[in-house]
Design an enzyme around this catalytic site. Structure first.
Site, PDB file in Angstrom:
ATOM      1  N   GLU A 191       0.832  -1.191   0.000  1.00  0.00           N
ATOM      2  CA  GLU A 191       0.000   0.000   0.000  1.00  0.00           C
ATOM      3  C   GLU A 191       0.875   1.252   0.000  1.00  0.00           C
ATOM      4  OE1 GLU A 191      -4.204   1.409   1.943  1.00  0.00           O
ATOM      5  OE2 GLU A 191      -2.817   0.255   3.152  1.00  0.00           O
ATOM      6  N   TYR A 192       2.008   1.136   0.723  1.00  0.00           N
ATOM      7  CA  TYR A 192       2.954   2.251   0.730  1.00  0.00           C
ATOM      8  C   TYR A 192       3.478   2.505  -0.683  1.00  0.00           C
ATOM      9  CZ  TYR A 192       7.024   5.081   1.874  1.00  0.00           C
ATOM     10  OH  TYR A 192       7.951   6.079   1.917  1.00  0.00           O
ATOM     11  N   ASP A 193       3.819   1.411  -1.368  1.00  0.00           N
ATOM     12  CA  ASP A 193       4.312   1.536  -2.743  1.00  0.00           C
ATOM     13  C   ASP A 193       3.294   2.207  -3.647  1.00  0.00           C
ATOM     14  OD1 ASP A 193       6.720   0.490  -2.332  1.00  0.00           O
ATOM     15  OD2 ASP A 193       6.293  -1.494  -3.174  1.00  0.00           O
TER      16      ASP A 193
ATOM     17  N   SER B 199      33.575  20.251  20.307  1.00  0.00           N
ATOM     18  CA  SER B 199      34.015  18.892  20.616  1.00  0.00           C
ATOM     19  C   SER B 199      33.804  18.683  22.115  1.00  0.00           C
ATOM     20  CB  SER B 199      35.483  18.717  20.251  1.00  0.00           C
ATOM     21  OG  SER B 199      36.241  19.733  20.868  1.00  0.00           O
ATOM     22  N   LEU B 200      34.133  17.515  22.602  1.00  0.00           N
ATOM     23  CA  LEU B 200      33.908  17.244  24.025  1.00  0.00           C
ATOM     24  C   LEU B 200      35.214  16.850  24.701  1.00  0.00           C
ATOM     25  CD1 LEU B 200      30.682  15.037  23.915  1.00  0.00           C
ATOM     26  CD2 LEU B 200      30.858  17.391  24.730  1.00  0.00           C
TER      27      LEU B 200
ATOM     28  N   GLU C 220      23.796  10.161  27.809  1.00  0.00           N
ATOM     29  CA  GLU C 220      23.408   9.675  26.490  1.00  0.00           C
ATOM     30  C   GLU C 220      24.514   8.801  25.925  1.00  0.00           C
ATOM     31  OE1 GLU C 220      22.668  13.181  24.119  1.00  0.00           O
ATOM     32  OE2 GLU C 220      21.658  14.126  25.795  1.00  0.00           O
TER      33      GLU C 220
ATOM     34  N   LYS D  51      27.280   7.754  23.471  1.00  0.00           N
ATOM     35  CA  LYS D  51      28.148   8.483  22.535  1.00  0.00           C
ATOM     36  C   LYS D  51      28.321   7.621  21.289  1.00  0.00           C
ATOM     37  CE  LYS D  51      32.411  11.104  22.245  1.00  0.00           C
ATOM     38  NZ  LYS D  51      32.834  10.565  20.947  1.00  0.00           N
TER      39      LYS D  51
ATOM     40  N   ASP E 252      29.365   6.252  17.707  1.00  0.00           N
ATOM     41  CA  ASP E 252      30.617   6.322  16.976  1.00  0.00           C
ATOM     42  C   ASP E 252      30.303   6.399  15.489  1.00  0.00           C
ATOM     43  OD1 ASP E 252      33.286   6.414  16.640  1.00  0.00           O
ATOM     44  OD2 ASP E 252      33.643   4.286  16.976  1.00  0.00           O
TER      45      ASP E 252
ATOM     46  N   ARG F 161      30.131  17.924  10.492  1.00  0.00           N
ATOM     47  CA  ARG F 161      30.666  18.784  11.539  1.00  0.00           C
ATOM     48  C   ARG F 161      31.878  19.570  11.029  1.00  0.00           C
ATOM     49  NH1 ARG F 161      34.733  18.626  15.039  1.00  0.00           N
ATOM     50  NH2 ARG F 161      34.476  19.915  16.887  1.00  0.00           N
TER      51      ARG F 161
ATOM     52  N   GLU G 121      24.099  12.099  14.955  1.00  0.00           N
ATOM     53  CA  GLU G 121      25.236  11.291  14.535  1.00  0.00           C
ATOM     54  C   GLU G 121      24.754  10.278  13.500  1.00  0.00           C
ATOM     55  OE1 GLU G 121      28.052  12.070  16.298  1.00  0.00           O
ATOM     56  OE2 GLU G 121      29.438  10.382  16.004  1.00  0.00           O
TER      57      GLU G 121
ATOM     58  N   TYR H  51      20.450  14.182  18.862  1.00  0.00           N
ATOM     59  CA  TYR H  51      20.609  14.391  20.305  1.00  0.00           C
ATOM     60  C   TYR H  51      20.671  15.843  20.762  1.00  0.00           C
ATOM     61  CZ  TYR H  51      25.360  14.486  18.432  1.00  0.00           C
ATOM     62  OH  TYR H  51      26.459  14.747  17.665  1.00  0.00           O
TER      63      TYR H  51
ATOM     64  N   LYS I 156      25.715  15.377  30.210  1.00  0.00           N
ATOM     65  CA  LYS I 156      25.465  16.807  30.042  1.00  0.00           C
ATOM     66  C   LYS I 156      24.735  17.354  31.262  1.00  0.00           C
ATOM     67  CE  LYS I 156      24.803  16.259  25.050  1.00  0.00           C
ATOM     68  NZ  LYS I 156      23.797  16.033  23.998  1.00  0.00           N
TER      69      LYS I 156
ATOM     70  N   LYS J 192      34.510   7.897  28.242  1.00  0.00           N
ATOM     71  CA  LYS J 192      34.785   6.925  27.180  1.00  0.00           C
ATOM     72  C   LYS J 192      34.800   5.481  27.685  1.00  0.00           C
ATOM     73  CE  LYS J 192      36.588   8.246  23.566  1.00  0.00           C
ATOM     74  NZ  LYS J 192      36.818   9.154  22.451  1.00  0.00           N
TER      75      LYS J 192
ATOM     76  N   CYS K  99      45.039 -28.352   2.262  1.00  0.00           N
ATOM     77  CA  CYS K  99      43.993 -28.084   3.244  1.00  0.00           C
ATOM     78  C   CYS K  99      44.405 -28.672   4.601  1.00  0.00           C
ATOM     79  CB  CYS K  99      42.683 -28.712   2.782  1.00  0.00           C
ATOM     80  SG  CYS K  99      41.407 -28.697   4.053  1.00  0.00           S
TER      81      CYS K  99
ATOM     82  N   CYS L 190      41.915 -31.894   5.375  1.00  0.00           N
ATOM     83  CA  CYS L 190      41.864 -33.131   4.597  1.00  0.00           C
ATOM     84  C   CYS L 190      43.111 -33.353   3.752  1.00  0.00           C
ATOM     85  CB  CYS L 190      40.629 -33.154   3.704  1.00  0.00           C
ATOM     86  SG  CYS L 190      40.691 -31.941   2.388  1.00  0.00           S
TER      87      CYS L 190
ATOM     88  N   CYS M 142      39.183 -25.249  -0.590  1.00  0.00           N
ATOM     89  CA  CYS M 142      39.401 -26.687  -0.576  1.00  0.00           C
ATOM     90  C   CYS M 142      38.190 -27.272  -1.297  1.00  0.00           C
ATOM     91  CB  CYS M 142      39.464 -27.227   0.851  1.00  0.00           C
ATOM     92  SG  CYS M 142      39.247 -29.014   0.918  1.00  0.00           S
TER      93      CYS M 142
ATOM     94  N   CYS N  32      35.902 -33.396   3.018  1.00  0.00           N
ATOM     95  CA  CYS N  32      36.769 -32.648   3.922  1.00  0.00           C
ATOM     96  C   CYS N  32      36.070 -32.520   5.283  1.00  0.00           C
ATOM     97  CB  CYS N  32      37.034 -31.276   3.320  1.00  0.00           C
ATOM     98  SG  CYS N  32      37.977 -30.187   4.367  1.00  0.00           S
TER      99      CYS N  32
HETATM  100 ZN   LIG Z   1      39.770 -29.851   3.051  1.00  0.00          ZN
END
Ligand SMILES: [Zn+2]
Length: 668
Positions: free
Chosen positions: A36-38, A83-84, A114, A116, A118, A137, A173, A225, A289, A313, A407, A410, A425, A430
């Protein structure tokens, strides 16, 4: 329709799409089906195509821009993105709190904690609730304009909900989900492209693409955030800010908490250290904070760091250790991967003894040698990996590692196919491959047999108790032998028996997954199950039969045919069939996608929002049948504006007549 009405209609469709986007991506509570969204989305596209004068930059159709930029425009932030300052221990954190408390002159400070994230910090500007510009940033004062790329991230609202302010600058982020990281690198590897070393680099690399179509293909996500600059709201605390952002439709982490004592923050931090690896994002700490925004103002900024916040950290996730050796691990498809054997090292609380090296090229490209000091990275629960060597650590005792010719399991000759990065292999007997195959067979997405892992499988194979997957269903005949094996026992044995018996009920598609046919994952298996219905039909299918199914290409088709042309595999399937494992879908629950299974439809008249070809493909996708004329066996006649003679026939022959809306309801 008058132009005015068309504009209104386009606007109303956009509002609906925005609302459903939010329900789907942010609230996880969709109200309509994907189909339906489509339909809704396609109706917007077709109206905008006919009336391009009504296309606006905030339209959901504009999430992907066709413009490729040659460079990023520079863009000055409305207010600096600071920055922090960091702290790394409980003591350092408490020192910061005490300092801040003294400076503030209050007896106590509420603190918001909160995650952090990455990833890559970005700023987004909304004018009257409409997304107009976004940037990275950068250096905190000037960033890069990545507006078009941010538009492709579905969790960033293009239009805000509720009480929107005049101007709002929001910070967040951008991240790349951990769960998709390895898979992404894997496909880069097969295409011979360079690999990303962690999800953060991948997030940054994806957002900084000059062609936003590339960004759109990456699974980027965002957590928001903070508010950098705003006119027209009355926010008093950071806690208010988070809830306000949520109310506008942003994705805000639900891990944030408001605390009144610093010890509560420490407890929160410790809980996260233990649990963060279960989350689908990378994080490197907790941001604390001061809650009250006025107090934040008073505390101010020193250098580039605000005094009112600190990054607490997580313990380091990288360590340096010695690469003692490189061993080979054999996968279920025979793929042989080098594994780094390390001097044991503590990385973020876990002792790491082995790490991934991807493939031989990775070792060569990174110039890794035995006895090197290497940097090992551990990101959450992802397998640790060697990232680089330390040049200063070389003493002349390092030597190049040469890929073995045989290998390790085997002893057959290892081959490397032209143009592929993987070594293989190709022996059909094996033991290492068999162990991995059975590990895959019993795994959760496949047969879901509990309590049996690679360790137990190895013992069973090494003791010649089982020779293939099907032997698992005949453990009873070897019960005495098994319960006398080291670490097995009767209770465990009985639990296995229960779980193995249960596994005979799993759906045909999952049995197909369990076989471990290369390139056949759950999605492909479900398509096969729906279309071929039984293993015999699948084995009899021609390559053409296979490639005519959606999302099955020549590579997958070849892999399937190749699998069933092997006598051992045929024998295994027959053996499994005789144990009672399900190799047809006759008793599967009706899956969502065959909602219209067996129903006959005819269509008459025209429809405002979509064309007939779309309707036909929807009906077919859902297992229904469409005929060009109405007969007494027709189940439904879908009727639009200006219907033809089909309507009269339907009326006099008691064929059920439905509107487009009723049809959509049928598909839900
Ligand atoms: Zn093998």
């Amino acid at each position: 329709m008058k132009l005015n009405d068309i504009e209104q209609k386009i606007k109303s469709i956009r509002d609906q799409i925005n609302r459903h986007n939010h329900l789907y991506y942010i609230s996880n509570s969709p109200e309509i089906s994907d189909i339906e969204y489509d339909i809704l989305f396609r109706s917007l596209l077709s109206l905008e195509e006919k009336f391009p004068e009504f296309i606006t930059s905030d339209s959901p159709s504009q999430r992907i821009s066709s413009a490729v930029s040659s460079e990023f425009k520079q863009f000055e932030h409305m207010s600096p993105m600071y920055s922090l300052a960091n702290c790394f221990s409980e003591k350092e954190f408490l020192d910061w709190y005490k300092r801040t408390l003294d400076l503030s002159g209050y007896g106590q400070l509420d603190l918001v904690s909160e995650v952090k994230f990455d990833g890559l910090a970005v700023s987004m500007i909304y004018e009257k609730g409409i997304f107009v510009r976004g940037s990275t940033r950068g250096n905190g004062i000037i960033g890069e304009d990545v507006t078009n790329n941010l538009r492709t991230i579905k969790t960033i609202p293009m239009v805000l909900m509720g009480n929107v302010p005049e101007t709002l600058e929001v910070r967040g982020e951008v991240i790349f989900p951990k769960s998709k990281f390895d898979q992404f690198n894997e496909s880069r590897k097969t295409e011979g492209l360079s690999l990303y070393s962690n999800p953060r680099n991948l997030a940054a690399g994806s957002l900084r693409q000059l062609d936003s179509k590339v960004t759109a293909e990456r699974s980027l996500d965002i957590f928001v955030y903070g508010v950098g600059y705003s006119i027209g709201n009355d926010l008093k605390t950071q806690w208010n800010v988070l809830n306000y952002l949520k109310s506008l439709g942003f994705k805000v982490s639900n891990l944030s908490s408001l605390f009144v004592k610093p010890q509560e923050v420490i407890d929160f931090y410790n809980t996260l250290v233990d649990s963060i690896s279960n989350e689908d994002f990378s994080a490197d700490g907790v941001v604390v904070k001061v809650n009250n925004l006025e107090v934040q103002q008073q505390l101010g900024v020193v250098g580039k760091d605000p005094r009112w916040a600190i990054a607490y950290k997580f313990p380091s996730i990288k360590s340096v250790t010695k690469l003692k050796n490189i061993e080979l691990s054999v996968g279920r498809t025979g793929r042989i991967s080098p594994v780094a054997i390390l001097e044991p090292v503590n990385i973020g609380g876990a002792i790491v003894r082995q790490a991934s090296l991807h493939n031989f090229d990775y070792i060569v490209n990174n110039d890794l040698k035995i006895n090197d000091l290497v940097v090992v990275e551990r990101a959450g629960d992802v397998i640790p990996k060697v990232v680089s060597f330390v040049p200063e650590g070389r003493k002349g005792v390092e030597f190049e590692w040469i890929f073995p010719e045989e290998c390790p399991s085997c002893g057959s000759k290892i081959i490397r196919l032209e143009g592929e990065s993987a070594h293989l292999c190709i022996s059909s007997s094996c033991p290492a491959q068999l162990k991995r195959l059975i590990e895959h067979f019993v795994s959760k997405p496949a047969m879901n047999i509990e309590g049996i892992g690679i360790k137990q499988i190895s013992i069973l194979i090494d003791n010649h108790i089982i020779y293939n997957q099907a032997d698992l269903f005949d453990l009873d005949s070897k019960k005495d032998e098994i319960i006398n094996l080291n670490g097995f026992g009767e209770k465990r044995f009985n639990n296995w028996q229960k779980s193995i018996e249960e596994s005979k009920k799993v759906a045909f598609s999952r049995v197909l997954v369990a076989l471990g046919i290369p390139h056949v994952g759950l999605e492909t298996a479900e398509i096969i199950s729906r279309n071929f219905k039984s293993i015999n039909n699948l084995i009899a299918a021609s390559e053409l039969d296979l490639v005519s199914l959606p999302s099955i290409g020549p590579k997958v088709a070849y892999s399937i045919q190749n699998y069933f042309s092997n006598e051992d595999n045929k024998y295994l399937v027959n053996q499994l069939i005789s144990t009672g494992v399900r190799f047809d879908n006759s008793t599967d629950n009706m899956v969502v996608d065959s909602k219209l299974h067996g129903l006959k439809f005819a269509i008459t008249g025209s429809f405002d929002n979509y064309n007939r070809a779309d309707l036909v493909s929807i009906i077919k996708d859902l297992g229904g049948i469409v005929s060009s004329s109405v007969s007494k066996t027709t189940n439904y006649l879908i009727t639009g504006d200006n219907p033809g003679s089909k309507l009269d026939f339907a009326k006099s022959n008691e064929v059920k007549i439905i509107s487009i809306k009723e049809f959509i309801e049928l598909t839900l």
